[in-house]
Structures are given as C-alpha cells and as structure tokens.
Motif scaffolding. Structure first.
Motif, PDB file in Angstrom:
ATOM      1  N   PHE A  27       0.809  -1.215   0.000  1.00  0.00           N
ATOM      2  CA  PHE A  27       0.000   0.000   0.000  1.00  0.00           C
ATOM      3  C   PHE A  27       0.843   1.267   0.000  1.00  0.00           C
ATOM      4  O   PHE A  27       0.355   2.353   0.320  1.00  0.00           O
ATOM      5  CB  PHE A  27      -0.958  -0.015   1.194  1.00  0.00           C
ATOM      6  CG  PHE A  27      -1.888  -1.200   1.173  1.00  0.00           C
ATOM      7  CD1 PHE A  27      -2.868  -1.310   0.207  1.00  0.00           C
ATOM      8  CD2 PHE A  27      -1.752  -2.216   2.101  1.00  0.00           C
ATOM      9  CE1 PHE A  27      -3.719  -2.407   0.166  1.00  0.00           C
ATOM     10  CE2 PHE A  27      -2.591  -3.319   2.083  1.00  0.00           C
ATOM     11  CZ  PHE A  27      -3.584  -3.421   1.112  1.00  0.00           C
ATOM     12  N   GLU A  32      -3.209   7.396   4.873  1.00  0.00           N
ATOM     13  CA  GLU A  32      -3.956   6.734   5.938  1.00  0.00           C
ATOM     14  C   GLU A  32      -3.884   7.568   7.207  1.00  0.00           C
ATOM     15  O   GLU A  32      -3.092   8.501   7.312  1.00  0.00           O
ATOM     16  CB  GLU A  32      -3.374   5.353   6.206  1.00  0.00           C
ATOM     17  CG  GLU A  32      -1.948   5.400   6.730  1.00  0.00           C
ATOM     18  CD  GLU A  32      -1.311   4.026   6.881  1.00  0.00           C
ATOM     19  OE1 GLU A  32      -2.019   3.020   6.784  1.00  0.00           O
ATOM     20  OE2 GLU A  32      -0.095   3.982   7.109  1.00  0.00           O
ATOM     21  N   TYR A  71     -13.361  -3.923   6.938  1.00  0.00           N
ATOM     22  CA  TYR A  71     -13.069  -3.851   5.502  1.00  0.00           C
ATOM     23  C   TYR A  71     -12.358  -5.129   5.055  1.00  0.00           C
ATOM     24  O   TYR A  71     -11.420  -5.579   5.711  1.00  0.00           O
ATOM     25  CB  TYR A  71     -12.198  -2.629   5.196  1.00  0.00           C
ATOM     26  CG  TYR A  71     -12.053  -2.378   3.728  1.00  0.00           C
ATOM     27  CD1 TYR A  71     -13.014  -1.657   3.032  1.00  0.00           C
ATOM     28  CD2 TYR A  71     -10.981  -2.907   3.014  1.00  0.00           C
ATOM     29  CE1 TYR A  71     -12.904  -1.442   1.663  1.00  0.00           C
ATOM     30  CE2 TYR A  71     -10.865  -2.701   1.653  1.00  0.00           C
ATOM     31  CZ  TYR A  71     -11.829  -1.971   0.985  1.00  0.00           C
ATOM     32  OH  TYR A  71     -11.726  -1.774  -0.372  1.00  0.00           O
ATOM     33  N   ASP A  72     -12.810  -5.676   3.941  1.00  0.00           N
ATOM     34  CA  ASP A  72     -12.188  -6.873   3.376  1.00  0.00           C
ATOM     35  C   ASP A  72     -11.222  -6.484   2.266  1.00  0.00           C
ATOM     36  O   ASP A  72     -11.652  -6.054   1.186  1.00  0.00           O
ATOM     37  CB  ASP A  72     -13.244  -7.829   2.814  1.00  0.00           C
ATOM     38  CG  ASP A  72     -14.006  -8.548   3.899  1.00  0.00           C
ATOM     39  OD1 ASP A  72     -13.396  -8.882   4.921  1.00  0.00           O
ATOM     40  OD2 ASP A  72     -15.220  -8.765   3.716  1.00  0.00           O
ATOM     41  N   TYR A  73      -9.931  -6.609   2.544  1.00  0.00           N
ATOM     42  CA  TYR A  73      -8.910  -6.517   1.509  1.00  0.00           C
ATOM     43  C   TYR A  73      -8.822  -7.896   0.859  1.00  0.00           C
ATOM     44  O   TYR A  73      -9.341  -8.875   1.405  1.00  0.00           O
ATOM     45  CB  TYR A  73      -7.567  -6.100   2.121  1.00  0.00           C
ATOM     46  CG  TYR A  73      -7.467  -4.622   2.409  1.00  0.00           C
ATOM     47  CD1 TYR A  73      -7.196  -3.703   1.393  1.00  0.00           C
ATOM     48  CD2 TYR A  73      -7.632  -4.125   3.698  1.00  0.00           C
ATOM     49  CE1 TYR A  73      -7.096  -2.350   1.652  1.00  0.00           C
ATOM     50  CE2 TYR A  73      -7.532  -2.766   3.967  1.00  0.00           C
ATOM     51  CZ  TYR A  73      -7.265  -1.883   2.934  1.00  0.00           C
ATOM     52  OH  TYR A  73      -7.174  -0.541   3.193  1.00  0.00           O
ATOM     53  N   HIS A  77      -9.031  -9.583   6.410  1.00  0.00           N
ATOM     54  CA  HIS A  77     -10.134  -8.759   6.896  1.00  0.00           C
ATOM     55  C   HIS A  77      -9.566  -7.798   7.942  1.00  0.00           C
ATOM     56  O   HIS A  77      -8.905  -8.227   8.883  1.00  0.00           O
ATOM     57  CB  HIS A  77     -11.240  -9.609   7.515  1.00  0.00           C
ATOM     58  CG  HIS A  77     -12.326  -8.775   8.128  1.00  0.00           C
ATOM     59  ND1 HIS A  77     -13.309  -8.182   7.374  1.00  0.00           N
ATOM     60  CD2 HIS A  77     -12.547  -8.414   9.408  1.00  0.00           C
ATOM     61  CE1 HIS A  77     -14.108  -7.494   8.176  1.00  0.00           C
ATOM     62  NE2 HIS A  77     -13.658  -7.622   9.409  1.00  0.00           N
ATOM     63  N   LEU A 114      -6.167   5.108   1.479  1.00  0.00           N
ATOM     64  CA  LEU A 114      -6.321   3.661   1.428  1.00  0.00           C
ATOM     65  C   LEU A 114      -7.808   3.336   1.594  1.00  0.00           C
ATOM     66  O   LEU A 114      -8.524   4.038   2.311  1.00  0.00           O
ATOM     67  CB  LEU A 114      -5.494   2.990   2.531  1.00  0.00           C
ATOM     68  CG  LEU A 114      -3.979   3.166   2.409  1.00  0.00           C
ATOM     69  CD1 LEU A 114      -3.273   2.466   3.552  1.00  0.00           C
ATOM     70  CD2 LEU A 114      -3.482   2.640   1.076  1.00  0.00           C
ATOM     71  N   ALA A 116      -9.712   1.254   3.252  1.00  0.00           N
ATOM     72  CA  ALA A 116     -10.306   1.087   4.584  1.00  0.00           C
ATOM     73  C   ALA A 116     -10.436   2.411   5.327  1.00  0.00           C
ATOM     74  O   ALA A 116     -11.252   2.532   6.234  1.00  0.00           O
ATOM     75  CB  ALA A 116      -9.489   0.103   5.415  1.00  0.00           C
TER      76      ALA A 116
END
Length: 130
Positions: A27, A32, A71-73, A77, A114, A116
């Motif tokens: 990332f 963030e 949030y599911d990357y 998770h 990002l 999330a």
C-alpha cells in the motif's frame, strides 16, 4: 481469511486532520490515518498511544471513539478502531511514513486514501463540522 485488528488516530487541530503517506509494503503511496495493530491484551486506546509514539514520536489525547471500520482486503479482513485525537504538542517526527499533510475537509479528496480509511475520512468530516 486472516483477521487484523488495528487502531487508527484521526488527529485533528480543530479545523484540519493529519494524513500520513505509507512508504512501505503493497500500500506504499497511499494515505492513511496513523496507527497500527493491537498487541495481545492491549486495548484500542493503549495501542493508539503506543503507535503514535512509535510512528510520530508524539503524544496524543484521545477524545473519543469515532467508530470501527470493517473492511475486506483481498488477503485479509481489517477491523480498524478509529479514535478522534489531538496532539499534545505540535511537533511530529515521521518514522514509518514518508509524508504527512494537514488537510481541511475540502482538501480530503486531494490525496489517495487507502480504501479502509475512506469511512473514517467521512467520520472526520462530520467531527470537524460538529
């Protein structure tokens, strides 16, 4: 799916929030809210104090929990507890990020957040307008 629990600091000076840019991992280059993983037995508030000391070499006051992002990357998770915070002094030293910006709400879309963090960005806007 791997589960990761983190705490994030939505640091405000009353009119702006602090966004930090990752310079590592998959990332890298994304913005963030600073923070990190909870250690075993550690509360979210304890984690955010420790992480801000490590990442920004700064002390914060935690005002309140803004909310928790789920949030599911693709590979894990993420559960992220987001705390509204204030710096206890103005000086920060970046240790794991390569850039930091203080952003007014109308500037939030000028950086690449990002995924999330997007829900927390909305909470930050609400908190600054409250």
């Amino acid at each position: 799916m791997k589960q990761i629990h983190v705490a994030a600091a939505v640091i405000t000076d009353g009119t702006r929030v602090l966004a930090t840019r990752r310079n590592y991992g998959e990332f890298a280059g994304g913005y963030e809210f600073p923070g990190g993983k909870l250690e075993p037995g550690e509360s979210g508030e304890e984690a955010i104090h420790r992480e801000i000391r490590e990442e920004l070499k700064a002390e914060i006051a935690v005002d309140r929990l803004l909310g928790t992002v789920a949030y599911d990357y693709p590979n894990f998770h993420l559960t992220m507890d987001c705390y509204l915070c204030r710096l206890l002094d103005r000086h920060i030293t970046l240790t794991v990020h390569d850039r930091a910006k203080w952003l007014h709400p109308d500037e939030f879309d000028t950086v690449n957040w990002l995924p999330a963090d997007l829900e927390a960005v909305a909470w930050a806007k609400e908190a600054l307008h409250a």
